[in-house]
Design a protein around this motif. Structure first.
Motif, short mmCIF file in Angstrom:
data_model
loop_
_atom_site.label_atom_id
_atom_site.label_comp_id
_atom_site.label_asym_id
_atom_site.label_seq_id
_atom_site.Cartn_x
_atom_site.Cartn_y
_atom_site.Cartn_z
N MET A 82 51.50 -1.42 12.86
CA MET A 82 51.15 -2.72 12.35
C MET A 82 52.36 -3.65 12.44
SD MET A 82 49.26 -3.51 8.80
CE MET A 82 50.21 -4.46 7.67
N GLU A 83 52.16 -4.84 12.96
CA GLU A 83 53.24 -5.80 13.14
C GLU A 83 53.53 -6.53 11.84
OE1 GLU A 83 53.84 -9.79 15.76
OE2 GLU A 83 52.88 -8.09 16.75
N ALA A 84 54.81 -6.70 11.55
CA ALA A 84 55.22 -7.41 10.33
C ALA A 84 54.87 -8.89 10.46
CB ALA A 84 56.71 -7.23 10.10
N ARG A 85 54.42 -9.45 9.37
CA ARG A 85 54.08 -10.88 9.34
C ARG A 85 55.37 -11.69 9.28
NH1 ARG A 85 53.80 -14.95 5.82
NH2 ARG A 85 54.46 -13.72 4.06
N ALA A 86 55.44 -12.73 10.08
CA ALA A 86 56.61 -13.62 10.04
C ALA A 86 56.59 -14.39 8.73
CB ALA A 86 56.56 -14.59 11.22
N SER A 87 57.77 -14.56 8.15
CA SER A 87 57.83 -15.32 6.90
C SER A 87 57.50 -16.78 7.16
CB SER A 87 59.19 -15.18 6.23
OG SER A 87 60.17 -15.81 7.00
N ARG A 88 57.00 -17.43 6.15
CA ARG A 88 56.64 -18.84 6.25
C ARG A 88 57.49 -19.64 5.28
NH1 ARG A 88 50.44 -17.93 5.18
NH2 ARG A 88 51.43 -16.56 3.70
N THR A 89 57.39 -20.95 5.40
CA THR A 89 58.17 -21.86 4.57
C THR A 89 57.22 -22.83 3.89
OG1 THR A 89 60.05 -21.69 6.07
CG2 THR A 89 60.02 -23.58 4.59
N PHE A 90 57.45 -23.07 2.59
CA PHE A 90 56.62 -23.99 1.82
C PHE A 90 57.50 -24.96 1.04
CE2 PHE A 90 54.16 -20.10 2.26
CZ PHE A 90 52.91 -20.57 2.62
N VAL A 91 56.95 -26.14 0.77
CA VAL A 91 57.58 -27.12 -0.11
C VAL A 91 56.72 -27.24 -1.35
CG1 VAL A 91 58.20 -29.56 -0.40
CG2 VAL A 91 58.66 -28.41 1.78
N VAL A 92 57.37 -27.11 -2.52
CA VAL A 92 56.70 -27.34 -3.79
C VAL A 92 57.31 -28.59 -4.42
CG1 VAL A 92 56.01 -24.94 -4.16
CG2 VAL A 92 58.23 -25.74 -5.02
N LEU A 93 56.58 -29.17 -5.34
CA LEU A 93 56.99 -30.46 -5.92
C LEU A 93 57.35 -30.35 -7.39
CD1 LEU A 93 54.19 -32.75 -4.42
CD2 LEU A 93 56.45 -32.24 -3.47
N TRP A 94 58.26 -31.23 -7.79
CA TRP A 94 58.59 -31.45 -9.20
C TRP A 94 58.72 -32.95 -9.40
CZ3 TRP A 94 64.08 -31.71 -11.35
CH2 TRP A 94 64.06 -31.92 -12.73
N ASP A 95 58.04 -33.47 -10.40
CA ASP A 95 58.05 -34.91 -10.64
C ASP A 95 59.28 -35.39 -11.40
OD1 ASP A 95 57.55 -34.05 -13.22
OD2 ASP A 95 55.67 -35.16 -13.44
N GLY A 96 60.19 -34.50 -11.73
CA GLY A 96 61.40 -34.87 -12.44
C GLY A 96 61.25 -34.93 -13.94
N SER A 97 60.06 -34.64 -14.45
CA SER A 97 59.81 -34.73 -15.89
C SER A 97 60.31 -33.50 -16.63
CB SER A 97 58.31 -34.90 -16.17
OG SER A 97 57.63 -33.68 -15.92
N ASP A 98 60.61 -33.70 -17.92
CA ASP A 98 61.00 -32.58 -18.77
C ASP A 98 59.85 -31.61 -18.97
OD1 ASP A 98 63.43 -33.85 -18.96
OD2 ASP A 98 63.18 -34.47 -21.05
N GLY A 99 58.61 -32.11 -18.89
CA GLY A 99 57.45 -31.24 -19.01
C GLY A 99 57.28 -30.35 -17.79
N GLY A 100 57.70 -30.82 -16.65
CA GLY A 100 57.58 -30.05 -15.41
C GLY A 100 58.66 -29.01 -15.25
N TYR A 101 59.83 -29.26 -15.82
CA TYR A 101 60.94 -28.31 -15.76
C TYR A 101 61.78 -28.56 -16.99
CZ TYR A 101 63.92 -25.20 -12.84
OH TYR A 101 64.61 -24.14 -12.30
N ASP A 102 61.72 -27.66 -17.94
CA ASP A 102 62.47 -27.81 -19.19
C ASP A 102 63.95 -28.09 -18.87
OD1 ASP A 102 64.31 -26.12 -21.27
OD2 ASP A 102 62.63 -27.15 -22.28
N PRO A 103 64.53 -29.15 -19.46
CA PRO A 103 65.92 -29.51 -19.14
C PRO A 103 66.93 -28.40 -19.40
CG PRO A 103 64.87 -31.24 -20.42
CD PRO A 103 63.92 -30.08 -20.40
N ASP A 104 66.75 -27.62 -20.45
CA ASP A 104 67.68 -26.53 -20.73
C ASP A 104 67.55 -25.42 -19.69
OD1 ASP A 104 68.67 -27.83 -23.01
OD2 ASP A 104 67.20 -26.85 -24.33
#
Length: 143
Positions: free
Chosen positions: A1-23
């Motif tokens: 079985m041939e190994a699957r080539a890795s892929r690349t993705f972009v995910v988003l963050w809106d810059g909000s504290d709710g989206g990524y806790d500042p601490d």
């Protein structure tokens, strides 16, 4: 079985504290600056292909000072549904990943530079979990 080539993705963050806790953000910046990885669960969007362990991921901060601020690896196979980060009562797809690099937005790879260099990638990025095809994935990695 041939190994699957890795892929690349972009995910988003809106810059909000709710989206990524500042601490947590500050701790992840500190950890990756010291050469450690920072594990995280991140929203992935839908309809962009099933991510697999080893796939590359980039975090694009949107809004003011937008651009790429993180890179890492996906650890999970596929997506898991958990409560949406900003819409109570709604479920959303998430991946488990680890940031290998996470920087302050002032040190970002600016959106305008990405847009002018990655001509095989359509901008703007409207949803998290967007797949980046070759040769743009290699260019993004080198930038």
């Amino acid at each position: 079985m041939e190994a699957r080539a890795s892929r690349t993705f972009v995910v988003l963050w809106d810059g909000s504290d709710g989206g990524y806790d500042p601490d947590e953000f500050a701790e992840h910046v500190r950890l990756t600056a010291q050469g450690y990885t920072a594990p995280i669960r991140w929203s992935f969007g839908q309809g962009h292909g099933d991510p697999e362990p080893g796939d590359q991921i980039f975090l694009h901060k949107t809004g003011n000072r937008n651009g790429i601020i993180a890179s890492g690896q996906i650890l999970s196979s596929g997506v898991e549904f958990h409560p949406h980060w900003s819409e109570p009562g709604k479920m959303a797809p998430y991946i488990t990943a680890e940031w290998e690099v996470l920087i302050d937005p002032s040190d970002r790879l600016p959106y305008d530079q990405m847009k002018s260099t990655l001509n095989d990638f359509k901008f703007p990025v409207q949803s998290s979990g967007r797949k980046v095809y070759s040769t743009s994935d290699q260019m993004l990695e080198s930038m």
